[in-house]
Design a protein around this motif. Structure first.
Motif, PDB file in Angstrom:
ATOM      1  N   MET A  25       0.811  -1.214   0.000  1.00  0.00           N
ATOM      2  CA  MET A  25       0.000   0.000   0.000  1.00  0.00           C
ATOM      3  C   MET A  25       0.847   1.267   0.000  1.00  0.00           C
ATOM      4  O   MET A  25       0.341   2.354   0.240  1.00  0.00           O
ATOM      5  CB  MET A  25      -0.958  -0.012   1.197  1.00  0.00           C
ATOM      6  CG  MET A  25      -2.039  -1.075   1.086  1.00  0.00           C
ATOM      7  SD  MET A  25      -3.278  -1.016   2.410  1.00  0.00           S
ATOM      8  CE  MET A  25      -2.348  -1.791   3.746  1.00  0.00           C
ATOM      9  N   TRP A  65      -0.267   4.900  -1.170  1.00  0.00           N
ATOM     10  CA  TRP A  65      -1.692   5.147  -0.971  1.00  0.00           C
ATOM     11  C   TRP A  65      -1.866   6.343  -0.038  1.00  0.00           C
ATOM     12  O   TRP A  65      -1.068   6.555   0.879  1.00  0.00           O
ATOM     13  CB  TRP A  65      -2.365   3.944  -0.333  1.00  0.00           C
ATOM     14  CG  TRP A  65      -2.503   2.731  -1.207  1.00  0.00           C
ATOM     15  CD1 TRP A  65      -1.689   2.356  -2.230  1.00  0.00           C
ATOM     16  CD2 TRP A  65      -3.510   1.725  -1.099  1.00  0.00           C
ATOM     17  NE1 TRP A  65      -2.121   1.170  -2.764  1.00  0.00           N
ATOM     18  CE2 TRP A  65      -3.230   0.753  -2.093  1.00  0.00           C
ATOM     19  CE3 TRP A  65      -4.596   1.539  -0.263  1.00  0.00           C
ATOM     20  CZ2 TRP A  65      -4.021  -0.379  -2.278  1.00  0.00           C
ATOM     21  CZ3 TRP A  65      -5.386   0.406  -0.430  1.00  0.00           C
ATOM     22  CH2 TRP A  65      -5.111  -0.533  -1.432  1.00  0.00           C
ATOM     23  N   SER A  66      -2.947   7.073  -0.221  1.00  0.00           N
ATOM     24  CA  SER A  66      -3.257   8.149   0.718  1.00  0.00           C
ATOM     25  C   SER A  66      -3.796   7.543   2.003  1.00  0.00           C
ATOM     26  O   SER A  66      -4.251   6.392   2.032  1.00  0.00           O
ATOM     27  CB  SER A  66      -4.296   9.097   0.116  1.00  0.00           C
ATOM     28  OG  SER A  66      -5.562   8.455   0.049  1.00  0.00           O
ATOM     29  N   ASP A 108      -7.273   6.483   1.520  1.00  0.00           N
ATOM     30  CA  ASP A 108      -7.406   5.220   0.787  1.00  0.00           C
ATOM     31  C   ASP A 108      -7.225   4.028   1.723  1.00  0.00           C
ATOM     32  O   ASP A 108      -7.981   3.060   1.667  1.00  0.00           O
ATOM     33  CB  ASP A 108      -6.367   5.140  -0.338  1.00  0.00           C
ATOM     34  CG  ASP A 108      -6.739   5.986  -1.541  1.00  0.00           C
ATOM     35  OD1 ASP A 108      -7.902   6.415  -1.637  1.00  0.00           O
ATOM     36  OD2 ASP A 108      -5.844   6.230  -2.380  1.00  0.00           O
ATOM     37  N   VAL A 109      -6.197   4.112   2.574  1.00  0.00           N
ATOM     38  CA  VAL A 109      -5.923   3.008   3.501  1.00  0.00           C
ATOM     39  C   VAL A 109      -7.084   2.828   4.469  1.00  0.00           C
ATOM     40  O   VAL A 109      -7.529   1.701   4.732  1.00  0.00           O
ATOM     41  CB  VAL A 109      -4.612   3.251   4.271  1.00  0.00           C
ATOM     42  CG1 VAL A 109      -4.396   2.163   5.326  1.00  0.00           C
ATOM     43  CG2 VAL A 109      -3.425   3.287   3.311  1.00  0.00           C
TER      44      VAL A 109
END
Length: 200
Positions: free
Chosen positions: A121, A124-125, A128-129
């Motif tokens: 990940m 990822w922002s 998003d996570v």
């Protein structure tokens, strides 16, 4: 049968199934630094979450027959990862529990898998996570509600909640994709067949 990662799912549900198959086979595979296979890791997870268990209870939670669970226990005993002790409620029976070495082995394996997920990940922002975690948890709850029986429902959730904080300290170091590439860690490929042949 090996899953073809180039396959294009035809429906969203098919896509979810395919994604889980791809992830599952990789998380079950030995990671760099692993010295035990997936089945042994599952046995350690059950004992880490549940504490000492009778062999019959361990077999139920691993969803194995008693003879297979017994083979796992014997192999893990030989490695010094579990020990047997008398059952205080029944002098004819015994319980299986993790040794300190077993706890360390499971925690290090769990950290490696958390590092793998963290690396996957990377970029990822935070939103998003968090969205992914929320949807995965919702999905896991849905699957559990359809498959768990009242006798064993949520034992792993409760156990994981108890042990997860220890895994967060120290924070796992981020690893790159190269760290998880096949052949990236020669030491992790040392032959351990003689130790865990009976767990396969």
């Amino acid at each position: 049968m090996q899953v073809n990662d180039g396959y294009i799912p035809q429906t969203p549900i098919e896509g979810v199934m395919h994604a889980f198959t791809r992830i599952g086979r990789r998380l079950k595979a030995k990671q760099p630094g692993d010295t035990i296979d997936h089945s042994a890791h599952v046995a350690l997870f059950v004992l880490r979450c549940s504490g000492a268990l009778r062999l019959s209870d361990l077999a139920v939670r691993m969803e194995l027959d008693a003879s297979t669970a017994s083979r796992h226990v014997r192999a893990l005993e030989q490695l010094g990862l579990v020990r047997r002790s008398p059952d205080p409620d029944d002098g004819r029976a015994f319980r299986v529990e993790l040794t300190e070495q077993g706890i360390e082995q499971w925690e290090s394996g769990a950290r490696r898998r958390m590092e793998l997920l963290s690396a996957a990940m990377d970029g990822w922002s935070e939103d998003d996570v968090e969205t992914f975690e929320r949807l995965m948890t919702r999905f896991a709850d849905g699957v559990a509600s359809l498959t768990d029986t009242p006798a064993d429902a949520r034992w792993a959730d409760k156990g994981w909640a108890a042990v997860a904080p220890r895994l967060r300290s120290p924070a796992p170091e981020r690893r790159t994709e190269e760290d998880f590439a096949p052949g990236s860690d020669p030491a992790a490929r040392e032959n351990t067949e003689e130790n865990l042949e009976s767990t396969r």
